[in-house]
Scaffold this motif. Structure first.
Motif, PDB file in Angstrom:
ATOM      1  N   TYR A  78      48.580  26.158  28.220  1.00 47.06           N
ATOM      2  CA  TYR A  78      48.843  26.580  29.531  1.00 47.06           C
ATOM      3  C   TYR A  78      47.175  27.853  29.110  1.00 47.06           C
ATOM      4  CZ  TYR A  78      53.542  24.720  27.531  1.00 47.06           C
ATOM      5  OH  TYR A  78      54.597  24.102  27.107  1.00 47.06           O
ATOM      6  N   LEU A  79      47.707  28.044  30.774  1.00 47.54           N
ATOM      7  CA  LEU A  79      46.892  29.399  30.974  1.00 47.54           C
ATOM      8  C   LEU A  79      47.568  30.685  31.517  1.00 47.54           C
ATOM      9  CD1 LEU A  79      43.668  30.714  30.580  1.00 47.54           C
ATOM     10  CD2 LEU A  79      43.673  29.819  32.996  1.00 47.54           C
ATOM     11  N   GLN A  80      48.184  31.769  30.700  1.00 46.11           N
ATOM     12  CA  GLN A  80      48.929  32.568  30.724  1.00 46.11           C
ATOM     13  C   GLN A  80      47.829  33.383  31.880  1.00 46.11           C
ATOM     14  OE1 GLN A  80      51.576  33.036  31.520  1.00 46.11           O
ATOM     15  NE2 GLN A  80      51.762  34.658  32.486  1.00 46.11           N
ATOM     16  N   MET A  81      48.513  33.896  33.305  1.00 44.45           N
ATOM     17  CA  MET A  81      47.012  34.897  33.440  1.00 44.45           C
ATOM     18  C   MET A  81      47.905  35.783  34.283  1.00 44.45           C
ATOM     19  SD  MET A  81      45.127  32.564  35.978  1.00 44.45           S
ATOM     20  CE  MET A  81      46.398  31.354  36.804  1.00 44.45           C
ATOM     21  N   ASN A  82      47.522  37.472  33.976  1.00 41.26           N
ATOM     22  CA  ASN A  82      47.901  38.622  34.506  1.00 41.26           C
ATOM     23  C   ASN A  82      46.998  39.181  34.978  1.00 41.26           C
ATOM     24  OD1 ASN A  82      50.026  37.724  32.181  1.00 41.26           O
ATOM     25  ND2 ASN A  82      49.627  38.837  30.639  1.00 41.26           N
ATOM     26  N   SER A  83      47.282  40.556  35.562  1.00 39.69           N
ATOM     27  CA  SER A  83      47.079  40.849  36.189  1.00 39.69           C
ATOM     28  C   SER A  83      45.567  40.185  37.011  1.00 39.69           C
ATOM     29  CB  SER A  83      45.897  42.067  35.408  1.00 39.69           C
ATOM     30  OG  SER A  83      46.012  42.851  34.465  1.00 39.69           O
ATOM     31  N   LEU A  84      46.459  39.152  38.447  1.00 38.93           N
ATOM     32  CA  LEU A  84      45.178  38.746  39.478  1.00 38.93           C
ATOM     33  C   LEU A  84      44.867  39.190  40.136  1.00 38.93           C
ATOM     34  CD1 LEU A  84      48.328  35.644  38.856  1.00 38.93           C
ATOM     35  CD2 LEU A  84      45.124  35.079  38.273  1.00 38.93           C
ATOM     36  N   LYS A  85      43.293  39.419  40.272  1.00 37.79           N
ATOM     37  CA  LYS A  85      42.967  39.636  41.389  1.00 37.79           C
ATOM     38  C   LYS A  85      42.412  39.024  42.180  1.00 37.79           C
ATOM     39  CE  LYS A  85      40.485  42.685  37.783  1.00 37.79           C
ATOM     40  NZ  LYS A  85      39.232  42.369  36.954  1.00 37.79           N
ATOM     41  N   PRO A  86      41.828  39.090  43.287  1.00 41.77           N
ATOM     42  CA  PRO A  86      41.955  38.063  44.761  1.00 41.77           C
ATOM     43  C   PRO A  86      40.424  37.441  44.347  1.00 41.77           C
ATOM     44  CG  PRO A  86      41.980  40.160  45.518  1.00 41.77           C
ATOM     45  CD  PRO A  86      42.138  39.964  44.256  1.00 41.77           C
ATOM     46  N   GLU A  87      39.577  37.670  43.022  1.00 40.35           N
ATOM     47  CA  GLU A  87      38.870  36.733  42.477  1.00 40.35           C
ATOM     48  C   GLU A  87      38.547  35.551  41.859  1.00 40.35           C
ATOM     49  OE1 GLU A  87      38.755  39.853  43.019  1.00 40.35           O
ATOM     50  OE2 GLU A  87      37.692  41.379  41.143  1.00 40.35           O
ATOM     51  N   ASP A  88      40.366  35.617  42.001  1.00 41.77           N
ATOM     52  CA  ASP A  88      40.838  34.957  40.409  1.00 41.77           C
ATOM     53  C   ASP A  88      40.515  33.639  41.049  1.00 41.77           C
ATOM     54  OD1 ASP A  88      42.095  37.261  38.544  1.00 41.77           O
ATOM     55  OD2 ASP A  88      40.442  36.232  37.854  1.00 41.77           O
ATOM     56  N   SER A  89      41.293  33.605  42.588  1.00 43.99           N
ATOM     57  CA  SER A  89      41.546  32.349  43.178  1.00 43.99           C
ATOM     58  C   SER A  89      40.150  31.582  42.974  1.00 43.99           C
ATOM     59  CB  SER A  89      41.518  33.130  45.158  1.00 43.99           C
ATOM     60  OG  SER A  89      42.435  34.233  44.954  1.00 43.99           O
ATOM     61  N   ALA A  90      41.322  30.394  43.147  1.00 48.80           N
ATOM     62  CA  ALA A  90      40.037  28.783  42.479  1.00 48.80           C
ATOM     63  C   ALA A  90      41.269  28.130  42.508  1.00 48.80           C
ATOM     64  CB  ALA A  90      39.984  29.184  41.489  1.00 48.80           C
ATOM     65  N   MET A  91      40.508  27.060  42.280  1.00 47.00           N
ATOM     66  CA  MET A  91      41.371  25.928  42.085  1.00 47.00           C
ATOM     67  C   MET A  91      40.899  25.546  40.608  1.00 47.00           C
ATOM     68  SD  MET A  91      42.837  23.435  42.970  1.00 47.00           S
ATOM     69  CE  MET A  91      42.214  21.905  44.613  1.00 47.00           C
ATOM     70  N   TYR A  92      41.831  25.315  39.799  1.00 47.28           N
ATOM     71  CA  TYR A  92      41.756  25.688  38.358  1.00 47.28           C
ATOM     72  C   TYR A  92      41.849  23.856  37.722  1.00 47.28           C
ATOM     73  CZ  TYR A  92      41.830  30.394  38.458  1.00 47.28           C
ATOM     74  OH  TYR A  92      41.380  31.758  38.340  1.00 47.28           O
ATOM     75  N   TYR A  93      40.815  23.896  36.647  1.00 50.07           N
ATOM     76  CA  TYR A  93      41.371  22.404  36.014  1.00 50.07           C
ATOM     77  C   TYR A  93      41.377  22.488  34.857  1.00 50.07           C
ATOM     78  CZ  TYR A  93      39.343  20.807  40.857  1.00 50.07           C
ATOM     79  OH  TYR A  93      38.999  21.012  41.693  1.00 50.07           O
ATOM     80  N   CYS A  94      42.375  21.745  33.978  1.00 54.46           N
ATOM     81  CA  CYS A  94      42.037  21.598  32.602  1.00 54.46           C
ATOM     82  C   CYS A  94      41.260  20.295  32.401  1.00 54.46           C
ATOM     83  CB  CYS A  94      43.734  21.626  32.459  1.00 54.46           C
ATOM     84  SG  CYS A  94      44.363  20.050  32.523  1.00 54.46           S
ATOM     85  N   ALA A  95      41.017  20.260  30.937  1.00 54.55           N
ATOM     86  CA  ALA A  95      39.688  19.461  30.536  1.00 54.55           C
ATOM     87  C   ALA A  95      40.437  19.547  28.978  1.00 54.55           C
ATOM     88  CB  ALA A  95      38.690  19.921  30.869  1.00 54.55           C
TER      89      ALA A  95
END
Length: 130
Positions: A78-95
């Motif tokens: 998992y990736l828990q993402m808190n306090s998100l910012k506009p610059e966190d906008s993206a396509m996220y890939y796991c690997a």
């Protein structure tokens, strides 16, 4: 062969939280597992990585806000993402690194490795509005 399926991407307001999931179909113990992201027109960057019984490593831009974790019983990380910012906008890939017991700090930063050494998911989109 390991197949990875991400989920959890969504659109949220700045300051909000999301949890991304990556379901792995095969054996991943003792392999670096991590999250990468790519925004439009930008290079892909490593966000977070960890390995069983190892310390997690994070990009400086997400330290203190994002947490990578694993549920080995579910073969999911998992990736828990808190306090998100506009610059966190993206396509996220796991690997997942095909190599065993690699240094995840170097793997996340793509030192000494290429995509051919990894299994990749299809991506999940995160959009953070201000």
């Amino acid at each position: 062969q390991v197949q990875l399926v991400e989920s959890g991407g969504d659109s949220v307001q700045a300051g909000g939280s999301l949890r991304l999931s990556c379901q792995a179909s095969g054996y991943t113990y003792n392999h670096c597992m991590g999250w990468f992201r790519q925004a439009p027109g930008m290079e892909r960057e490593g966000v977070a990585a960890s390995i069983a019984n190892g310390r997690a490593t994070y990009d400086e831009s997400v330290k203190g806000r994002f947490t990578i974790s694993e549920d080995s019983a579910k073969n999911t990380f998992y990736l828990q993402m808190n306090s998100l910012k506009p610059e966190d906008s993206a396509m996220y890939y796991c690997a997942v690194d095909k190599r065993e017991a690699a240094d995840c700090k170097y793997w996340l930063r793509r030192y000494g490795t290429t995509d051919e050494n990894d299994y990749w998911g299809q991506g999940t989109r995160v959009t953070v509005s201000s």
